[in-house]
Write a protein that holds these residues in place. Structure first.
Motif, PDB file in Angstrom:
ATOM      1  N   GLU A  69       0.959  -1.252   0.040  1.00 13.16           N
ATOM      2  CA  GLU A  69       0.029   0.071  -0.009  1.00 13.16           C
ATOM      3  C   GLU A  69       0.808   1.133  -0.157  1.00 13.16           C
ATOM      4  O   GLU A  69       1.696   1.373   1.005  1.00 13.16           O
ATOM      5  CB  GLU A  69      -0.857   0.049   1.160  1.00 13.16           C
ATOM      6  CG  GLU A  69      -1.918   1.390   1.185  1.00 13.16           C
ATOM      7  CD  GLU A  69      -2.606   1.356   2.669  1.00 13.16           C
ATOM      8  OE1 GLU A  69      -3.077   2.424   2.929  1.00 13.16           O
ATOM      9  OE2 GLU A  69      -2.399   0.217   3.715  1.00 13.16           O
ATOM     10  N   THR A 112       1.045   4.806   0.965  1.00 10.63           N
ATOM     11  CA  THR A 112       0.445   5.548   2.014  1.00 10.63           C
ATOM     12  C   THR A 112       0.234   7.202   1.441  1.00 10.63           C
ATOM     13  O   THR A 112      -0.325   7.869   2.050  1.00 10.63           O
ATOM     14  CB  THR A 112       1.002   5.578   3.217  1.00 10.63           C
ATOM     15  OG1 THR A 112       2.361   6.267   3.382  1.00 10.63           O
ATOM     16  CG2 THR A 112       1.064   3.929   3.606  1.00 10.63           C
ATOM     17  N   GLU A 134       2.351   8.988   2.252  1.00  8.92           N
ATOM     18  CA  GLU A 134       2.997  10.060   3.126  1.00  8.92           C
ATOM     19  C   GLU A 134       4.566  10.204   2.746  1.00  8.92           C
ATOM     20  O   GLU A 134       5.220   9.297   2.241  1.00  8.92           O
ATOM     21  CB  GLU A 134       3.151   9.129   4.578  1.00  8.92           C
ATOM     22  CG  GLU A 134       3.702   9.785   5.701  1.00  8.92           C
ATOM     23  CD  GLU A 134       3.778   9.224   7.032  1.00  8.92           C
ATOM     24  OE1 GLU A 134       4.452   9.601   8.076  1.00  8.92           O
ATOM     25  OE2 GLU A 134       2.881   8.305   7.019  1.00  8.92           O
ATOM     26  N   TYR A 140       5.615   3.302   2.193  1.00  8.71           N
ATOM     27  CA  TYR A 140       4.771   1.939   1.891  1.00  8.71           C
ATOM     28  C   TYR A 140       4.689   1.078   3.093  1.00  8.71           C
ATOM     29  O   TYR A 140       5.568   0.796   3.792  1.00  8.71           O
ATOM     30  CB  TYR A 140       5.424   1.254   0.640  1.00  8.71           C
ATOM     31  CG  TYR A 140       5.726   2.251  -0.559  1.00  8.71           C
ATOM     32  CD1 TYR A 140       4.909   2.198  -1.574  1.00  8.71           C
ATOM     33  CD2 TYR A 140       6.653   2.626  -0.709  1.00  8.71           C
ATOM     34  CE1 TYR A 140       4.949   2.841  -2.749  1.00  8.71           C
ATOM     35  CE2 TYR A 140       6.805   3.823  -1.799  1.00  8.71           C
ATOM     36  CZ  TYR A 140       6.159   3.788  -2.867  1.00  8.71           C
ATOM     37  OH  TYR A 140       6.109   4.538  -4.124  1.00  8.71           O
ATOM     38  N   GLU A 141       3.310   0.640   3.027  1.00 10.63           N
ATOM     39  CA  GLU A 141       3.074  -0.468   4.121  1.00 10.63           C
ATOM     40  C   GLU A 141       2.877  -1.861   3.300  1.00 10.63           C
ATOM     41  O   GLU A 141       2.311  -2.012   2.441  1.00 10.63           O
ATOM     42  CB  GLU A 141       1.803  -0.185   4.675  1.00 10.63           C
ATOM     43  CG  GLU A 141       1.631   0.903   5.560  1.00 10.63           C
ATOM     44  CD  GLU A 141       2.273   0.641   7.038  1.00 10.63           C
ATOM     45  OE1 GLU A 141       2.948  -0.180   7.094  1.00 10.63           O
ATOM     46  OE2 GLU A 141       2.457   1.692   7.768  1.00 10.63           O
ATOM     47  N   GLU A 199       7.394  -1.629   6.819  1.00  8.78           N
ATOM     48  CA  GLU A 199       7.279  -0.055   6.702  1.00  8.78           C
ATOM     49  C   GLU A 199       8.425   0.208   5.889  1.00  8.78           C
ATOM     50  O   GLU A 199       9.614   0.184   6.307  1.00  8.78           O
ATOM     51  CB  GLU A 199       7.236   0.639   7.930  1.00  8.78           C
ATOM     52  CG  GLU A 199       7.199   2.078   7.744  1.00  8.78           C
ATOM     53  CD  GLU A 199       7.318   2.712   9.236  1.00  8.78           C
ATOM     54  OE1 GLU A 199       7.974   3.764   9.301  1.00  8.78           O
ATOM     55  OE2 GLU A 199       6.174   2.390  10.114  1.00  8.78           O
TER      56      GLU A 199
END
Length: 261
Positions: free
Chosen positions: A130, A132, A134, A146-147, A159
């Motif tokens: 995913e 994010t 951010e 990224y997660e 992470e």
């Protein structure tokens, strides 16, 4: 050209000729080093079998189509990866010994039932990435978070902070180390393609990676942060087995491998 070479050298021209000869003689030494890539990574590990947390600085050198990861620990081992030959070499500098793994031969030598069982387990691994959105600056790099979730043989949460402005392709080394990729156990199967496609959603090079995994009833956490990336000259001898080192059986006394970026 030969007519000039046949003429006698005058005293006035002698210094220039000697200087030219000295330059030519020095050329092999001048080209004995190739500009390679140097990566410095700080690794933290905690929760491993109840051991105290550890911190290690690993130094990675890439040149001549090879990668060397040098450990900063006195009891650690340096590792040399050669994707061309498909070998991983571990150097025990304290004992002047080395161990080698021929990945291709090892995989070919595995029994078919063993390969099928391992392949079936690896195919069950599900990966979800995913973005994010951010962002933050880590060191010299602008990174995106990224997660990553991996389930199957082990449950892993990651992470990853990756930087797009770092253009590094280390897949051939990572594939050799993990025995993944098109030549690995999963080959180009649908499961392998799906896993690689999902990981390709991480855009850029991982600068900071935090990993949390469940293993043998305990939780292990690692954190790897890239501190330095630069180009510098490297001698070819850096990627060879030093003189005086003795080959040992890998199964008899496996060394501890250094971390990698």
């Amino acid at each position: 050209m030969t007519q000039y070479l046949a003429r006698p050298i005058s005293k006035g021209a002698l210094p220039a000729v000697l200087a030219l000869l000295m330059t030519l003689l020095a050329l092999p030494a001048a080209f004995a080093e190739e500009e390679g890539l140097y990566i410095e990574t700080l690794n933290h590990t905690s929760g491993l079998m109840g051991e105290t947390p550890t911190e290690e600085l690993s130094k990675t050198y890439i040149a001549y189509g090879k990668m060397k990861v040098a450990s900063s620990k006195s009891d650690g081992a340096d590792m040399i990866l050669d994707p061309t030959t498909g070998t991983m070499t571990f150097l025990n500098n304290a004992k002047k010994e080395y161990y080698q793994i021929d990945v291709k031969s090892m995989m070919e030598g595995m029994s078919q039932p063993g390969m099928e069982q391992m392949r079936a387990m690896m195919e069950k691994t599900q990966i979800k990435v995913e973005d994010t959105g951010e962002t933050r600056k880590i060191g010299d790099w602008d990174c995106t978070k990224y997660e990553v979730t991996k389930t199957g043989m082990m449950d892993i949460q990651q992470e990853i902070w990756a930087a797009k402005d770092v253009d590094l392709d280390l897949d051939r080394f990572n594939n050799l180390m993990s025995m993944s990729g098109p030549n690995g156990l999963l080959g180009d199967s649908a499961a392998a393609k799906a896993q690689r496609a999902e990981m390709e959603k991480v855009k850029g090079y991982p600068i900071l990676t935090k990993t949390r995994m469940q293993m043998m009833g305990s939780t292990m956490e690692t954190e790897s942060e890239v501190k330095v990336i630069r180009h510098e000259p490297m001698p070819a001898s850096m990627f060879e087995i030093p003189d005086g080192y003795t080959l040992k059986d890998m199964m008899a006394a496996p060394p501890s491998a250094a971390g990698h970026p």
